[in-house]
Design an enzyme around this catalytic site. Structure first.
Site, PDB file in Angstrom:
ATOM      1  N   GLU A 178      25.246   0.605  68.724  1.00  0.00           N
ATOM      2  CA  GLU A 178      24.341  -0.474  69.016  1.00  0.00           C
ATOM      3  C   GLU A 178      22.796  -0.228  69.305  1.00  0.00           C
ATOM      4  OE1 GLU A 178      27.151  -3.806  71.143  1.00  0.00           O
ATOM      5  OE2 GLU A 178      26.115  -2.398  72.340  1.00  0.00           O
ATOM      6  N   GLU A 247      33.658  -4.836  67.465  1.00  0.00           N
ATOM      7  CA  GLU A 247      33.705  -5.576  68.901  1.00  0.00           C
ATOM      8  C   GLU A 247      33.729  -6.990  68.596  1.00  0.00           C
ATOM      9  OE1 GLU A 247      31.051  -4.182  71.820  1.00  0.00           O
ATOM     10  OE2 GLU A 247      31.106  -2.179  71.559  1.00  0.00           O
TER      11      GLU A 247
END
EC number: 3.2.1.23
Length: 715
Positions: A178, A247
């Site tokens: 991320e 995710e």
């Protein structure tokens, strides 16, 4: 053996490896020469015990999963620089081998930054004090440390034969995590760091594809992937890469002081089906089993000890129904359609104002369709392929043969089975008061206030700040009785104030703002007065930039008002520091150390006090918990195992109604408003003996011991 025979065997072996190679194209990953639609679920090995792992993995397999996804937790594996730990809950090799035994694959997210609501984002605290370091950028010291760890993990997996080309289960590996949203604030070194990280990872020759999540500029051959509540609008940065969702948030985490978020399974299933119908081929539930932030691994700060995440398998390892069952049925429907799904891209037909059909066909005649209704309140009857189908609002029906609807995301047929907490006994307590006004030989004195982490290195949550104030006989407050006011400014996360050994109160921050101010009147006498401030951490931040600049503790100013001179700034005078608590050093929380102090009768609501009791394990095999809802704030141990921080911090939020339809966010469906964010604390069965178990509580604020109860959890 002849030279020709040897050559033939080498050719066969080479062909086997080539056939087993994991590759990819724009449609999907390819394993053993076959394109695959892969369903994955996150299970983090340190958030459960090794004794729980086989059952969790089997339940994941029974739920239709192909892959188990996990981060690798650097600070758990290298708590001291150069000293590695791969045992007990951190036995990564054992965990991966158990996944292989179950016949599943592994996505190994090495990072080594993990976020994950994990203490310091998975970074070891010693890394902050490497000279010249700057985290997650084009910085030599950071890159050297990161490369050493990544290469160590890859080498370990290779030596154990755990990559798919070796016959192992690992089909994917991840570097970084991320980072994309951080690039704009990390400056000129960000892009070169991303390129370096990708090149470094590929150079390890792991033999499987590497991924970077939320990284739109991930360089070839690294695959950029999506994280979020929905990812159907995600497009990889190359037409040669598959659409992967690393995710799919099955719920959300809980913070102390926050509500418990819940995600309706109808919406989660809708999100997954949306992704698949748009051409997605890999989806991972984050989390499939959330588990527990044992020890002091919770990050945030202020992340709760429970990491349940409203996952299909709950914190205790029990099936959350109907979520697990409804998703299992979805996976079966997707697998029935797999041959058509992997054959190519869908064609899209408008079958209504809010309704569409996504149709997949293979060259051999296989056909699968997804019929979607995006209206948030109105059901629809649609015509497709010569038939009519009823679509509830905000739903998708799966037709594996383009004719029969075998599944609808909003039609839940799985049985509901709510979990119950059952009382299993109380406790008889003894108490030991922590010394709040004494220092030992490890104390040290410095001019001014010093940042907490630089002294504790996170070896303890606690740091004493102690200084002395001289009060002249002429001070007016000595006659008037209007005591002076002490004000303490802290970077977080909690402080308790004592003057001359007397407790005067506490203050604490919260998840949305860890900084705090304590302000209160304190009783002082003529002469020397001792001010003792106990500063405590509630997890280190797990997300953000420039980790090397983060700080906690009493940074000041610390002032005393109401004196003849007005306000006196105490910040720059001499302060004495004591790392940790006396009880910690004596090990009173352990089975052996518990006898090192003299315990008295159960103390009332006293701050900074240790309490112990003994208990027998509840009969049967149901998971066990401690009900600590009557306590204040502290830490809890069972047989020397730190089950985590506890805090009966009341949750504030909006716990109104919850409809599955419409776009979900973590603020949409909340529970526990007005109650403690977390009340029950998981005690793994493997940590218990049949009898004579020791429970120790370190209570910081002063709680009610009479309400502490042993519980079992059933469905």
């Amino acid at each position: 053996m002849s030279g020709g025979a040897v050559a033939f065997l080498l050719l066969v072996a080479a062909a086997a490896v080539a056939n087993a190679a994991v590759t990819y194209d724009h449609r999907s990953l390819t394993i053993n020469g076959q394109r695959r639609i892969l369903i994955s679920g996150s299970i983090h090995y340190p958030r459960s015990t090794p004794e729980m792992w086989p059952d969790l993995i089997q339940k994941a397999k029974d739920g239709g999963l192909d892959v188990i996804q996990t981060y690798v937790f650097w600070n758990g594996h290298e708590p001291v620089q150069g000293q590695y730990y791969f045992s007990d809950r951190y036995d990564l090799v054992r965990f991966v081998k158990l996944v292989k035994q179950a016949g599943l694959y592994v996505n190994l997210r090495i990072g080594p930054y993990v976020c994950a609501e994990w203490n310091y984002g998975g970074f070891p605290v010693w890394l902050k004090y490497v000279p010249g370091i700057s985290f997650r950028t084009d910085n030599g010291p950071f890159k050297a440390a990161m490369q050493t760890f990544v290469e160590k993990i890859v080498s370990m997996m290779k030596s154990e034969g755990l990559f798919e080309w070796q016959g192992g289960p690992i089909i994917l590996a991840q570097v970084e995590n991320e980072y994309g949203p951080m690039e704009s604030v990390m400056g000129s070194g960000a892009k070169s760091y991303v390129d370096w990280a990708a090149k470094m990872a590929v150079a390890t020759n792991a033999g499987v594809p590497w991924i970077m999540c939320k990284q739109d500029d991930a360089p070839d051959p690294v695959i950029n992937t999506c994280n979020g509540f929905y990812c159907d609008d995600f497009t990889p940065n190359s037409k040669n890469k598959p659409s992967m969702w690393t995710e799919a948030w099955s719920g959300w985490f809980t913070a102390f002081g926050g509500t418990v978020p819940q995600r309706p399974v109808e919406d989660l299933a809708f999100a997954v089906a949306r992704f698949i119908q748009k051409g997605g081929s890999f989806i991972n539930y984050y989390m499939y089993h959330g588990g527990t932030n044992f020890d002091r691994t919770a990050g945030g700060p202020f992340i709760a000890t429970s990491y349940d995440y409203d996952a299909p398998i709950d914190e205790y390892g029990l099936l959350r129904q109907p979520k697990w069952g409804h998703l299992t049925n979805l996976h079966k429907a997707i697998k029935q359609a797999e041959t058509a799904l992997v054959a190519g891209d869908p064609t899209v037909q408008n079958i209504g104002n809010y309704e569409k059909a996504y149709v997949f066909r293979s060259s051999s005649g296989d056909c699968a369709a997804f019929l979607s209704n995006f209206h948030t309140s109105a059901a629809a009857r649609v015509a497709f392929n010569g038939r009519r189908y009823d679509l509830p609002a905000w739903s998708i029906s799966v037709l594996p043969d383009c004719r029969t609807a075998v599944y609808n995301t909003a039609t839940v047929t799985a049985a509901s089975s709510p979990a119950k907490m059952n009382p299993a006994g109380g406790f008889t307590w003894q108490s030991y008061g922590e010394a709040t006004n004494s220092l030992d030989e490890t104390a040290f004195t410095k001019d001014g206030l010093v940042e907490q982490l630089s002294m504790t290195w996170d070896k303890s949550d606690y740091l004493w700040y102690t200084t002395y104030v001289n009060i002249d006989s002429g001070e007016q407050f000595l006659k008037s009785g209007q005591w002076p006011q002490l004000t303490v400014y802290s970077a977080g996360h909690s402080v308790q104030v004592f003057v001359n050994g007397q407790y005067f109160g506490n203050a604490y921050g919260g998840y949305d703002g860890p900084k705090l101010t304590y302000s209160g009147y304190v009783k002082m006498w003529q002469g020397s007065n001792k001010i003792s401030i106990l500063s405590s951490a509630v997890g280190l931040p797990n997300v953000g930039t420039h980790y090397e600049t983060w700080n906690i503790g009493v940074l000041g100013p610390v002032t005393l008002s109401g004196l003849n001179e007005g306000k006196r700034d105490l910040s720059k005078q001499k302060w004495t520091y004591q790392i940790g608590l006396k009880g910690e050093k004596l090990g009173v929380h352990s089975v052996s150390g518990s006898s090192s102090v003299e315990w008295g009768g159960a103390a009332g609501k006293q701050p900074v006090t240790w309490h112990r009791a003994y208990f027998n394990a509840p009969a049967g095999g149901a998971p066990v918990a401690l009900d600590l809802g009557s306590m204040g704030k502290g830490q809890a141990w069972v047989n020397g195992h730190l089950i985590g921080r506890y805090w009966s911090y009341k949750a504030s939020g909006n716990c109104g109604g919850c409809s599955y339809a419409g776009t979900y966010s973590e603020k949409k469906c909340q529970a526990n408003c007005g109650d403690a964010s977390q009340r029950w604390y998981h005690v793994p069965r493997s940590w218990l003996n049949p009898s004579g178990n020791l429970v120790v509580l370190l209570e910081e604020f002063g709680g009610d011991l009479s309400g502490v109860t042993l519980m079992t959890r059933t469905t």
